[in-house]
Design a protein around this motif. Sequence first.
Motif, PDB file in Angstrom:
ATOM      1  N   PHE A  64       0.959  -1.268  -0.034  1.00  0.00           N
ATOM      2  CA  PHE A  64       0.072  -0.127   0.035  1.00  0.00           C
ATOM      3  C   PHE A  64       0.847   1.374   0.059  1.00  0.00           C
ATOM      4  N   ASP A  65       2.061   1.104  -0.052  1.00  0.00           N
ATOM      5  CA  ASP A  65       2.985   2.170  -0.432  1.00  0.00           C
ATOM      6  C   ASP A  65       3.504   2.947   1.098  1.00  0.00           C
ATOM      7  N   PHE A  66       3.190   2.021   2.231  1.00  0.00           N
ATOM      8  CA  PHE A  66       3.647   2.586   3.264  1.00  0.00           C
ATOM      9  C   PHE A  66       3.860   1.363   4.492  1.00  0.00           C
ATOM     10  N   ILE A  67       3.543   0.341   4.203  1.00  0.00           N
ATOM     11  CA  ILE A  67       3.978  -0.898   5.084  1.00  0.00           C
ATOM     12  C   ILE A  67       5.078  -1.623   4.485  1.00  0.00           C
ATOM     13  N   ASP A  68       6.065  -1.801   5.671  1.00  0.00           N
ATOM     14  CA  ASP A  68       7.104  -2.773   5.391  1.00  0.00           C
ATOM     15  C   ASP A  68       7.015  -4.197   5.893  1.00  0.00           C
ATOM     16  N   ILE A  69       6.407  -4.287   7.340  1.00  0.00           N
ATOM     17  CA  ILE A  69       6.148  -5.286   7.693  1.00  0.00           C
ATOM     18  C   ILE A  69       4.544  -5.381   8.212  1.00  0.00           C
ATOM     19  N   VAL A  70       4.134  -6.866   8.198  1.00  0.00           N
ATOM     20  CA  VAL A  70       2.887  -7.027   8.450  1.00  0.00           C
ATOM     21  C   VAL A  70       2.842  -8.122   9.725  1.00  0.00           C
ATOM     22  N   ALA A  71       2.271  -7.809  10.954  1.00  0.00           N
ATOM     23  CA  ALA A  71       2.426  -8.511  12.085  1.00  0.00           C
ATOM     24  C   ALA A  71       1.078  -8.987  12.643  1.00  0.00           C
ATOM     25  N   VAL A  72       1.044 -10.416  13.121  1.00  0.00           N
ATOM     26  CA  VAL A  72      -0.362 -10.894  13.615  1.00  0.00           C
ATOM     27  C   VAL A  72       0.006 -11.648  15.024  1.00  0.00           C
ATOM     28  N   LYS A  73      -0.879 -11.528  15.947  1.00  0.00           N
ATOM     29  CA  LYS A  73      -0.911 -12.181  17.160  1.00  0.00           C
ATOM     30  C   LYS A  73      -2.310 -12.408  17.653  1.00  0.00           C
ATOM     31  N   ALA A  74      -2.741 -13.618  17.929  1.00  0.00           N
ATOM     32  CA  ALA A  74      -3.957 -13.915  18.508  1.00  0.00           C
ATOM     33  C   ALA A  74      -4.420 -12.793  19.788  1.00  0.00           C
ATOM     34  N   GLY A  75      -5.581 -12.546  19.329  1.00  0.00           N
ATOM     35  CA  GLY A  75      -6.141 -11.299  20.356  1.00  0.00           C
ATOM     36  C   GLY A  75      -5.679  -9.861  20.269  1.00  0.00           C
ATOM     37  N   HIS A  76      -5.107  -9.903  18.958  1.00  0.00           N
ATOM     38  CA  HIS A  76      -4.432  -8.358  18.974  1.00  0.00           C
ATOM     39  C   HIS A  76      -4.788  -8.049  17.706  1.00  0.00           C
ATOM     40  N   PRO A  77      -5.049  -6.817  16.937  1.00  0.00           N
ATOM     41  CA  PRO A  77      -5.294  -6.438  15.640  1.00  0.00           C
ATOM     42  C   PRO A  77      -4.226  -6.523  14.962  1.00  0.00           C
ATOM     43  N   ILE A  78      -4.365  -6.657  13.741  1.00  0.00           N
ATOM     44  CA  ILE A  78      -3.156  -7.091  12.668  1.00  0.00           C
ATOM     45  C   ILE A  78      -2.487  -5.565  12.674  1.00  0.00           C
ATOM     46  N   LYS A  79      -1.101  -5.622  12.509  1.00  0.00           N
ATOM     47  CA  LYS A  79      -0.232  -4.451  12.409  1.00  0.00           C
ATOM     48  C   LYS A  79       0.366  -4.096  11.163  1.00  0.00           C
ATOM     49  N   GLY A  80       0.316  -3.137  10.710  1.00  0.00           N
ATOM     50  CA  GLY A  80       1.380  -2.724   9.714  1.00  0.00           C
ATOM     51  C   GLY A  80       2.439  -1.583  10.003  1.00  0.00           C
ATOM     52  N   ILE A  81       3.735  -2.067   9.575  1.00  0.00           N
ATOM     53  CA  ILE A  81       4.665  -1.050  10.286  1.00  0.00           C
ATOM     54  C   ILE A  81       5.622  -0.697   9.113  1.00  0.00           C
ATOM     55  N   GLN A  82       5.960   0.621   9.520  1.00  0.00           N
ATOM     56  CA  GLN A  82       6.885   1.252   8.437  1.00  0.00           C
ATOM     57  C   GLN A  82       8.174   1.512   9.426  1.00  0.00           C
ATOM     58  N   VAL A  83       9.218   0.764   8.846  1.00  0.00           N
ATOM     59  CA  VAL A  83      10.494   1.041   9.741  1.00  0.00           C
ATOM     60  C   VAL A  83      11.352   1.980   8.953  1.00  0.00           C
ATOM     61  N   THR A  84      12.444   2.713   9.787  1.00  0.00           N
ATOM     62  CA  THR A  84      13.122   3.539   9.287  1.00  0.00           C
ATOM     63  C   THR A  84      14.432   3.558  10.366  1.00  0.00           C
ATOM     64  N   ALA A  85      15.535   4.091   9.683  1.00  0.00           N
ATOM     65  CA  ALA A  85      16.716   4.149  10.604  1.00  0.00           C
ATOM     66  C   ALA A  85      16.687   5.681  10.784  1.00  0.00           C
ATOM     67  N   ALA A  86      15.977   6.549  10.150  1.00  0.00           N
ATOM     68  CA  ALA A  86      16.254   7.925  10.433  1.00  0.00           C
ATOM     69  C   ALA A  86      15.007   8.600   9.554  1.00  0.00           C
TER      70      ALA A  86
END
Length: 126
Positions: A37-59
């Motif tokens: 979607f032009d802004f998510i580097d990592i998708v994370a899932v865990k039971a009982g939690h909403p799905i996470k979309g994460i943008q990662v940067t060093a600076a």
Amino acid sequence: MKTSPTQRTLKALREDGWTAEVVERWNPYARIRQDLFDFIDIVAVKAGHPIKGIQVTAAGASSRVHKIRSKPAAKIWVLAGGELEVHSWAKRGGRGKRKVYTCRTIKMDLEQLTRCSAEEQRTPSG
């Protein structure tokens, strides 16, 4: 060998019980990395939690936050129940102390996305 910010985030998520995968891909034709979607580097899932979309940067976390705010899909992601975060990795530590990599997490909620989008659309009156 240096560890990338993406690898650091994956390690931290997995240690916390999340199942996480990198969703950015190399486009050999354009010779650029393309995020989901032009802004998510990592998708994370865990039971009982909403799905996470994460943008990662060093600076440049502020530029990543601005980028996410400019994408209509970001609001849709949050409305669908997902969470958005920006993970900014840098060496931090007190003066004279050993510097270690730490992650600053910025959570992007619907209020923040909506408020900032409205502010950016305003035109200055002359």
